[in-house]
Write a protein that holds these residues in place. Structure first.
Motif, PDB file in Angstrom:
ATOM      1  N   ARG A   1      -3.097   0.994   6.692  1.00 43.93           N
ATOM      2  CA  ARG A   1      -1.984   0.062   6.868  1.00 43.93           C
ATOM      3  C   ARG A   1      -2.383  -1.167   7.690  1.00 43.93           C
ATOM      4  NH1 ARG A   1       3.331   2.582   6.190  1.00 43.93           N
ATOM      5  NH2 ARG A   1       3.128   4.767   5.550  1.00 43.93           N
ATOM      6  N   THR A   2      -3.534  -1.107   8.386  1.00 48.49           N
ATOM      7  CA  THR A   2      -3.979  -2.237   9.205  1.00 48.49           C
ATOM      8  C   THR A   2      -5.425  -2.575   8.881  1.00 48.49           C
ATOM      9  OG1 THR A   2      -4.847  -0.914  11.046  1.00 48.49           O
ATOM     10  CG2 THR A   2      -2.479  -1.415  11.074  1.00 48.49           C
ATOM     11  N   GLN A   3      -5.789  -3.825   9.109  1.00 51.70           N
ATOM     12  CA  GLN A   3      -7.159  -4.262   8.886  1.00 51.70           C
ATOM     13  C   GLN A   3      -8.118  -3.558   9.832  1.00 51.70           C
ATOM     14  OE1 GLN A   3      -7.969  -6.344   6.315  1.00 51.70           O
ATOM     15  NE2 GLN A   3     -10.090  -5.811   6.784  1.00 51.70           N
ATOM     16  N   ASP A  14      -9.300  -2.870  -2.348  1.00 55.79           N
ATOM     17  CA  ASP A  14      -8.296  -3.744  -1.761  1.00 55.79           C
ATOM     18  C   ASP A  14      -6.919  -3.225  -2.155  1.00 55.79           C
ATOM     19  OD1 ASP A  14      -8.007  -4.437  -4.431  1.00 55.79           O
ATOM     20  OD2 ASP A  14      -8.856  -6.440  -4.207  1.00 55.79           O
ATOM     21  N   ARG A  15      -5.894  -3.972  -1.789  1.00 55.94           N
ATOM     22  CA  ARG A  15      -4.529  -3.533  -2.064  1.00 55.94           C
ATOM     23  C   ARG A  15      -4.304  -3.288  -3.555  1.00 55.94           C
ATOM     24  NH1 ARG A  15      -0.682  -7.619   0.364  1.00 55.94           N
ATOM     25  NH2 ARG A  15      -1.138  -6.447   2.265  1.00 55.94           N
ATOM     26  N   ARG A  74       5.490  -0.136  -5.181  1.00 57.84           N
ATOM     27  CA  ARG A  74       6.628  -0.657  -4.414  1.00 57.84           C
ATOM     28  C   ARG A  74       6.340  -0.718  -2.915  1.00 57.84           C
ATOM     29  NH1 ARG A  74      12.266   1.913  -6.111  1.00 57.84           N
ATOM     30  NH2 ARG A  74      11.296   3.809  -5.309  1.00 57.84           N
ATOM     31  N   ALA A  75       5.250  -0.061  -2.469  1.00 58.75           N
ATOM     32  CA  ALA A  75       4.892  -0.076  -1.051  1.00 58.75           C
ATOM     33  C   ALA A  75       3.600  -0.856  -0.811  1.00 58.75           C
ATOM     34  CB  ALA A  75       4.740   1.347  -0.533  1.00 58.75           C
ATOM     35  N   ALA A  76       3.171  -1.629  -1.806  1.00 59.99           N
ATOM     36  CA  ALA A  76       1.860  -2.284  -1.730  1.00 59.99           C
ATOM     37  C   ALA A  76       1.719  -3.182  -0.508  1.00 59.99           C
ATOM     38  CB  ALA A  76       1.612  -3.081  -3.007  1.00 59.99           C
ATOM     39  N   GLU A  77       2.800  -3.852  -0.125  1.00 65.17           N
ATOM     40  CA  GLU A  77       2.710  -4.781   1.006  1.00 65.17           C
ATOM     41  C   GLU A  77       2.488  -4.073   2.334  1.00 65.17           C
ATOM     42  OE1 GLU A  77       6.865  -3.353   0.955  1.00 65.17           O
ATOM     43  OE2 GLU A  77       5.428  -4.000  -0.584  1.00 65.17           O
ATOM     44  N   LYS A  78       2.647  -2.743   2.350  1.00 66.11           N
ATOM     45  CA  LYS A  78       2.486  -1.986   3.589  1.00 66.11           C
ATOM     46  C   LYS A  78       1.055  -1.522   3.828  1.00 66.11           C
ATOM     47  CE  LYS A  78       7.235  -0.332   3.265  1.00 66.11           C
ATOM     48  NZ  LYS A  78       8.135   0.831   3.096  1.00 66.11           N
ATOM     49  N   VAL A 101      -3.317  -2.429   3.413  1.00 67.58           N
ATOM     50  CA  VAL A 101      -4.288  -3.521   3.284  1.00 67.58           C
ATOM     51  C   VAL A 101      -5.481  -3.125   2.423  1.00 67.58           C
ATOM     52  CG1 VAL A 101      -3.640  -4.526   5.498  1.00 67.58           C
ATOM     53  CG2 VAL A 101      -5.522  -2.875   5.403  1.00 67.58           C
TER      54      VAL A 101
END
Length: 418
Positions: free
Chosen positions: A142-144, A168-169, A181-185, A187
């Protein structure tokens, strides 16, 4: 030879199967009314050799302090003042160095990869079904910072020849469309295409039935009270129904193994780290995972098992408690609903807890003790299902005085006895 195995979880049953195949007369004793009714019953469902990693790792002490203040924490420590808890925790901390992590992960991956191959061979031989899938594991970040921290794991995977993909995502969504639907969550992710999934309880139950056709005797509902030794050898297992005699004995009682062997002067560094799972029926195939997704933030595994989703994870230091606090279920629901919202019917979720038999270095203890006819197959932690077939194949070779197909010297109790 006559061999008695103590424990009918996935480790005890696979041990019985391989020993029977090697021509031995095998009896399995267990206090439960059937196989795989404790830690093997509702685990996360992963057969994940590439994800075989010790929990003791560089940076874990600092992460653990942060986790203690998280609402949905992957680590929970209940205040305890017994010596065994603190000894185990200190021993684990001593393994949180880069050098020890590399050694421990290397041998865990070696055993887990071998075990996956043994499982494939066993499946081909027996044809048993257990909601198995061979579509890999995807660890999502979820984080870089999480993604940037996988360098050491990749070094070990590369050194051991384990296939992997850094995604990648968009790559994560391509591998697991239910994440769209959760792709933006997220990285990115680390995908291990060689990993598998399956229901450990179904597997163990089916294999126990197969082992019976090979002559294995399963004695359920037997209360094991102790082990009797004389002249430096084990001579019998003491049960509520009397003594059971054999030529060789195998202790495969998971977290309860140290208690049984302590009167023999064997100090096993195995501690019961509690884990939880929920099993949820799938109501929307499009939104469900196709294999296993590891949520790195919550340390939760979300696995597809046929028409169900199994969500397992967390580590709780609470002795032998198997209570089911609602807050732990909330953490599992949070992870699966955040990534695969609407895939399962949470109103019909079944909630479970089990005691994972953890060693401080993450590696199980397999092989002979200082009693030449007493063997161990215990301490697999979260990877009992992953390592079961390989561990038991190694054990069967050692008991049969054959050289195992992989290096097993560093799996023995001697690494602690020293």
């Amino acid at each position: 030879m006559k061999i008695v195995i103590l424990g009918a979880g996935v480790i005890g049953v696979t041990s019985a199967y391989y020993l029977a195949k090697a021509g031995h007369e095998v009896t399995v004793l267990d206090r439960q009314p059937g196989p795989a009714l404790e830690t093997s019953y509702a685990n996360a469902g992963e057969v994940s050799p590439g994800y075989a990693s010790p929990w003791a790792a560089p940076g874990i002490p600092m992460k653990a302090l942060k986790w203690l203040f998280m609402k949905h924490a992957p680590l929970i420590i209940q205040p305890r003042f017994d010596v065994a808890t603190w000894r185990w925790m200190l021993a684990m901390l001593r393994n949180c160095t880069a050098a020890r992590y590399a050694v421990n992960k290397g041998r865990m991956v070696r055993l887990a990869e071998y075990s996956r191959d043994c499982l494939a061979e066993l499946r081909a031989e027996t044809g048993i079904a257990y909601d198995e899938r061979m579509q890999g594991t995807l660890q999502v970040f979820r984080t870089q910072k999480q993604l940037d921290g996988i360098g050491k794991d990749i070094e070990v995977l590369r050194a051991d020849g384990v296939p992997f993909e850094v995604l990648d995502r968009a790559g994560c969504v391509a591998a697991e469309p239910g994440l769209a639907r959760a792709a933006e969550k997220i990285v990115g992710g680390l995908r291990l295409p060689g990993d598998e999934t399956g229901d450990c309880f179904k597997f163990t139950t089916a294999l126990a039935a197969r082992a019976e056709t090979l002559g294995v005797s399963f004695r359920y509902g037997v209360d094991i009270r102790g082990i009797k030794a004389a002249a430096g050898r084990v001579v019998a297992v003491e049960t509520a129904a009397g003594e059971v005699h054999a030529d060789r004995f195998v202790a495969a009682l998971g977290s309860f193994t140290p208690q049984l062997l302590a009167p023999l002067g064997l100090d096993l560094p195995i501690y019961p780290v509690k884990g939880y799972s929920i099993t949820v029926p799938i109501v929307d195939e499009r939104l469900a995972p196709v294999s296993t997704v590891m949520d790195e933030t919550y340390k939760v595994a979300i696995t597809r098992l046929g028409d169900r989703i199994r969500v397992g994870g967390m580590a709780e230091i609470a002795g032998f408690s198997t209570s089911l606090p609602p807050s732990r279920q909330a953490t599992l629901v949070q992870s699966v609903e955040d990534l695969f919202g609407g895939a399962g019917d949470q109103s019909r979720a079944s909630f479970w807890s089990g005691l994972r038999p953890m060693t401080p270095d993450g590696t199980p203890i397999i092989g002979r003790t200082r009693y030449p006819n007493l063997f161990l197959n215990a301490g697999h932690g979260t990877l009992g299902w992953t390592m079961s077939c390989g561990s038991s194949r190694v054990l069967a070779d050692l008991i049969s005085d054959r050289t195992p197909e992989i290096d097993a010297e560093d799996l023995a109790f001697a690494r602690y006895a020293a």
